[in-house]
Scaffold this motif. Structure first.
Motif, PDB file in Angstrom:
ATOM      1  N   LEU A   1      20.419  86.098  47.328  1.00 40.02           N
ATOM      2  CA  LEU A   1      19.576  87.285  47.416  1.00 40.02           C
ATOM      3  C   LEU A   1      18.763  87.277  48.707  1.00 40.02           C
TER       4      LEU A   1
ATOM      5  N   LEU B   1      17.131  90.722  49.724  1.00 39.63           N
ATOM      6  CA  LEU B   1      16.743  91.312  48.451  1.00 39.63           C
ATOM      7  C   LEU B   1      15.634  90.484  47.816  1.00 39.63           C
ATOM      8  N   GLU B   2      14.959  91.073  46.831  1.00 40.29           N
ATOM      9  CA  GLU B   2      13.874  90.390  46.138  1.00 40.29           C
ATOM     10  C   GLU B   2      14.413  89.139  45.439  1.00 40.29           C
ATOM     11  N   THR B   3      13.698  88.019  45.562  1.00 39.78           N
ATOM     12  CA  THR B   3      14.154  86.738  45.003  1.00 39.78           C
ATOM     13  C   THR B   3      13.329  86.288  43.806  1.00 39.78           C
TER      14      THR B   3
ATOM     15  N   VAL C   1      17.379  88.383  35.524  1.00 36.53           N
ATOM     16  CA  VAL C   1      16.966  89.441  36.441  1.00 36.53           C
ATOM     17  C   VAL C   1      17.637  89.266  37.798  1.00 36.53           C
ATOM     18  N   LEU C   2      17.678  88.028  38.305  1.00 38.43           N
ATOM     19  CA  LEU C   2      18.322  87.756  39.591  1.00 38.43           C
ATOM     20  C   LEU C   2      19.813  88.081  39.526  1.00 38.43           C
TER      21      LEU C   2
ATOM     22  N   LYS D   1      21.376  90.204  37.516  1.00 38.04           N
ATOM     23  CA  LYS D   1      21.591  91.650  37.440  1.00 38.04           C
ATOM     24  C   LYS D   1      21.375  92.310  38.792  1.00 38.04           C
ATOM     25  N   ARG D   2      20.370  91.847  39.533  1.00 30.16           N
ATOM     26  CA  ARG D   2      20.071  92.416  40.844  1.00 30.16           C
ATOM     27  C   ARG D   2      21.233  92.208  41.810  1.00 30.16           C
TER      28      ARG D   2
ATOM     29  N   ASN E   1      24.310  94.419  40.781  1.00 28.18           N
ATOM     30  CA  ASN E   1      24.125  95.826  41.161  1.00 28.18           C
ATOM     31  C   ASN E   1      24.343  96.041  42.653  1.00 28.18           C
ATOM     32  N   TYR E   2      23.910  95.069  43.444  1.00 26.62           N
ATOM     33  CA  TYR E   2      24.084  95.188  44.890  1.00 26.62           C
ATOM     34  C   TYR E   2      25.572  95.210  45.254  1.00 26.62           C
TER      35      TYR E   2
ATOM     36  N   TYR F   1       9.235  91.350  35.589  1.00 23.64           N
ATOM     37  CA  TYR F   1       9.032  89.964  36.018  1.00 23.64           C
ATOM     38  C   TYR F   1       8.504  89.069  34.907  1.00 23.64           C
TER      39      TYR F   1
END
Length: 338
Positions: A141, A146-148, A154-155, A157-158, A161-162, A324
């Motif tokens: 990420l 991207l947000e880590t 959550v990581l 899924k992020r 999606n990317y 979060y």
């Protein structure tokens, strides 16, 4: 009802207070009837039967109706039976006056054809992501800027999606200029209100500043702002504590208009921006106090109707905490983070 894909569901009987609960064969949720296998056969049969009965009645009285009345009665009595469930499940857009706007037809670019090879590539990529450790996910990420932060799910899924969006864009199954945002704009509202250093429980806060920032969800830029001070009526003189906390002086509110007048100018400004007509929008606040406390009390004090645009809003504090997995998060805590 217990939903299972097993041929024989041999689960323990459901008990409540010593009484066995009988399982229904089907369940109806917002007009959609499903069974234990998530099968729609019962729903389809029910809708077809009801629609057929009404259509038969309509055919028998057709010769008594005018060409203008026939389509109207068909839409009200027969077509409504077939369309009830989809309308109950589909998202709706709201206008400033609270009226529902029809959904736009789905463009062909968004119609998914899962036979395309790109979906197999996405599945393979998802499988690889599922096997990654939390440190590997954070490293990847970070490489993609991207947000880590967040738990492992959550990581994961992020990152999924990317890659999904990247692959679909590359194969032109979705257009790069098409946004996956449901709203076109976000109206960020953060009221300032009268206060004392030790507010008693029965203290009535009056709004003394009405600021709105219009954020474009595609560019993430602030396109416009509205800001006006409001003259308090219940306690027209600000306390020293209030001035120090908000930065709003007595002279500012003395020159300001009344809350009903300011609110009307806010509504006019939103109409000028075509919010709720040509543009989809949502109101966003930091916590629930701005709408449920400040605005609600102020409308009551001013003896005016609560504005329709403020009956639903996004609580960014709650969204952040849920995403979060944190509680009692202060606004500054997530604003300071990248």
């Amino acid at each position: 009802m217990i939903i299972s894909n097993k041929r024989e569901s041999n689960h323990c009987p459901l008990m409540f207070n010593g009484i066995t609960i009988t399982e229904p064969p089907t369940i109806n949720i917002l007009g959609a009837t499903i069974d234990q296998k998530l099968n729609w056969t019962s729903h389809i049969n029910t809708v077809a039967t009801r629609a057929g009965q009404r259509l038969g009645i309509l055919q028998r009285v057709t010769h008594h109706l005018t060409p203008q009345n026939l389509p109207t009665i068909y839409k009200e009595e027969t077509r409504s039976v077939m369309e009830y469930s989809p309308l109950a499940w589909v998202k709706q857009r709201s206008r400033l006056d609270g009226q529902e706007l029809p959904m736009k037809a789905t463009p062909a670019a968004y119609v998914k054809d899962f036979s395309d090879p790109v979906y197999k590539e996405i599945a393979v990529t998802n499988g690889h992501i599922n096997r990654m450790t939390r440190d590997e996910l954070r490293t990847k990420l970070a490489e993609l800027h991207l947000e880590t932060r967040g738990v492992k799910d959550v990581l994961r899924k992020r990152l999924k999606n990317y890659y999904k969006k990247q692959k679909l864009t590359q194969t032109l199954l979705i257009k790069p200029e098409c946004s996956d945002m449901y709203y076109d704009y976000i109206c960020v509202i953060d009221f300032e209100a009268t206060c004392e250093e030790n507010n008693p429980p029965e203290y009535l806060h009056e709004i003394i500043e009405f600021p709105v920032a219009l954020v474009n969800t595609r560019t993430l830029e602030i396109e416009d702002t509205f800001q006006e001070y409001v003259k308090p009526e219940l306690k027209p003189k600000l306390t020293e504590f209030c001035t120090k906390l908000t930065g709003i002086t007595q002279d500012m509110v003395d020159k300001a208009g009344s809350f009903p007048d300011v609110l009307q100018r806010v509504v006019d400004w939103m109409r000028e921006k075509e919010l709720g007509t040509n543009c989809r929008y949502a109101v966003l606040t930091d916590g629930s106090w701005d709408m449920s406390k400040f605005l609600n009390v102020q409308c009551h004090l001013s003896s005016i109707e609560y504005p329709r645009f403020a009956k639903k809003w996004i609580n960014i504090r709650k969204c952040y905490g849920n995403f979060y997995k944190v509680v009692n998060i202060a606004a500054k805590a997530f604003i300071d983070h990248p």
